[in-house]
Motif scaffolding. Structure first.
Motif, mmCIF file in Angstrom:
data_model
loop_
_atom_site.group_PDB
_atom_site.id
_atom_site.type_symbol
_atom_site.label_atom_id
_atom_site.label_comp_id
_atom_site.label_asym_id
_atom_site.label_seq_id
_atom_site.Cartn_x
_atom_site.Cartn_y
_atom_site.Cartn_z
ATOM 1 N N THR A 161 60.158 -71.555 -3.748
ATOM 2 C CA THR A 161 59.398 -72.509 -4.560
ATOM 3 C C THR A 161 58.612 -71.775 -5.648
ATOM 4 O O THR A 161 58.532 -72.229 -6.790
ATOM 5 N N GLU A 162 58.063 -70.607 -5.284
ATOM 6 C CA GLU A 162 57.335 -69.802 -6.280
ATOM 7 C C GLU A 162 58.248 -69.371 -7.428
ATOM 8 O O GLU A 162 57.779 -69.104 -8.526
ATOM 9 N N LEU A 163 59.563 -69.316 -7.172
ATOM 10 C CA LEU A 163 60.528 -68.957 -8.219
ATOM 11 C C LEU A 163 61.114 -70.191 -8.905
ATOM 12 O O LEU A 163 62.075 -70.083 -9.660
ATOM 13 N N GLY A 164 60.560 -71.368 -8.595
ATOM 14 C CA GLY A 164 60.975 -72.582 -9.285
ATOM 15 C C GLY A 164 62.046 -73.400 -8.590
ATOM 16 O O GLY A 164 62.547 -74.382 -9.158
ATOM 17 N N ALA A 165 62.418 -73.046 -7.363
ATOM 18 C CA ALA A 165 63.457 -73.816 -6.660
ATOM 19 C C ALA A 165 62.915 -75.171 -6.224
ATOM 20 O O ALA A 165 61.773 -75.283 -5.781
ATOM 21 N N VAL A 182 67.547 -73.269 -7.516
ATOM 22 C CA VAL A 182 68.317 -73.352 -6.275
ATOM 23 C C VAL A 182 67.991 -72.169 -5.359
ATOM 24 O O VAL A 182 68.259 -71.020 -5.695
ATOM 25 N N GLY A 183 67.421 -72.482 -4.193
ATOM 26 C CA GLY A 183 67.129 -71.465 -3.196
ATOM 27 C C GLY A 183 68.213 -71.428 -2.132
ATOM 28 O O GLY A 183 68.946 -72.405 -1.936
ATOM 29 N N GLU A 184 68.315 -70.299 -1.454
ATOM 30 C CA GLU A 184 69.288 -70.138 -0.370
ATOM 31 C C GLU A 184 68.620 -69.393 0.776
ATOM 32 O O GLU A 184 67.994 -68.349 0.558
ATOM 33 N N LEU A 185 68.750 -69.937 1.966
ATOM 34 C CA LEU A 185 68.348 -69.247 3.183
ATOM 35 C C LEU A 185 69.575 -68.481 3.651
ATOM 36 O O LEU A 185 70.559 -69.074 4.069
ATOM 37 N N PHE A 186 69.528 -67.158 3.545
ATOM 38 C CA PHE A 186 70.696 -66.347 3.877
ATOM 39 C C PHE A 186 70.767 -66.010 5.358
ATOM 40 O O PHE A 186 71.858 -65.882 5.912
ATOM 41 N N VAL A 187 69.616 -65.839 5.985
ATOM 42 C CA VAL A 187 69.597 -65.426 7.388
ATOM 43 C C VAL A 187 68.311 -65.911 8.043
ATOM 44 O O VAL A 187 67.243 -65.878 7.423
ATOM 45 N N ILE A 188 68.431 -66.385 9.277
ATOM 46 C CA ILE A 188 67.263 -66.708 10.104
ATOM 47 C C ILE A 188 67.702 -66.635 11.559
ATOM 48 O O ILE A 188 68.655 -67.306 11.958
ATOM 49 N N TYR A 189 67.056 -65.753 12.298
ATOM 50 C CA TYR A 189 67.366 -65.607 13.722
ATOM 51 C C TYR A 189 66.100 -65.331 14.500
ATOM 52 O O TYR A 189 65.194 -64.648 14.005
ATOM 53 N N LEU A 190 66.068 -65.851 15.731
ATOM 54 C CA LEU A 190 64.965 -65.614 16.657
ATOM 55 C C LEU A 190 65.488 -64.969 17.921
ATOM 56 O O LEU A 190 66.627 -65.216 18.325
ATOM 57 N N ASP A 191 64.617 -64.204 18.561
ATOM 58 C CA ASP A 191 64.900 -63.723 19.902
ATOM 59 C C ASP A 191 65.263 -64.964 20.729
ATOM 60 O O ASP A 191 64.501 -65.934 20.752
ATOM 61 N N PRO A 192 66.428 -64.983 21.385
ATOM 62 C CA PRO A 192 66.849 -66.189 22.110
ATOM 63 C C PRO A 192 65.828 -66.698 23.121
ATOM 64 O O PRO A 192 65.724 -67.909 23.345
#
Length: 170
Positions: A116-120, A86-96
């Motif tokens: 994916t490399e960790l098996g998720a 199980v993977g989790e995206l904790f944060v993703i932000y772009l310059d507006p």
């Protein structure tokens, strides 16, 4: 597009703080209470915290990743695994000013590669309810809404909720 994604370094701390702060304010203006927005920015996107989170501490945190173009950081993301598979995206932000150019997809793809490399075989993200910038982004990339929970970092007095969204990784 000449943008590329790489692991962040200590020299990126100020740029990550700037991008995350600007994007958080832009995304949640009028959607979340201003005091909540500023509290979250102060807690998560201050230089000391970001500097301490630049490096990976696998498997739970795989370090900040940045997308840059012509030497300028335009976005940042970070993920990890929360359980086997199980993977989790904790944060993703772009310059507006840089949205809509595919930079978010580059960052998301990097996080998918890392987990994916960790098996998720699935990736989860929490997206604030009524976030009309984030929800369409995730849906267009194969995420589905599978529940709702109080936002991470929200206190008992905060009425801030997120959709739990999942993408199966083929």
């Amino acid at each position: 597009m000449s943008a590329s994604v790489r692991a962040a370094t200590a020299g990126d701390v100020a740029a990550i703080c700037r991008v995350c702060t600007d994007a958080y304010r832009d995304t949640y203006a009028g959607l979340l209470p201003g005091d909540y927005v500023e509290r979250v920015i102060g807690e998560f996107y201050n230089p000391e915290r970001v500097a301490g989170e630049i490096a990976a501490s696998p498997p739970g945190w795989l370090g900040y990743q940045v997308v840059e173009e012509n030497g300028r950081v335009l976005g940042a993301a970070g993920g990890g695994t929360t359980a086997p598979g199980v993977g989790e995206l904790f944060v993703i932000y772009l310059d507006p000013a840089e949205r809509g150019r595919g930079l978010g997809t580059l960052l998301l793809n990097r996080i998918i590669e890392q987990v994916t490399e960790l098996g998720a075989d699935e990736l989860w993200a929490s997206v604030v309810v009524d976030n009309d910038k984030g929800i369409p982004f995730y849906r267009a990339r194969g995420f589905e809404q599978l529940g709702k929970r109080k936002a991470y970092g929200a206190g008992p007095e905060d009425d801030v909720w997120t959709w739990r969204m999942r993408k199966l990784i083929p």
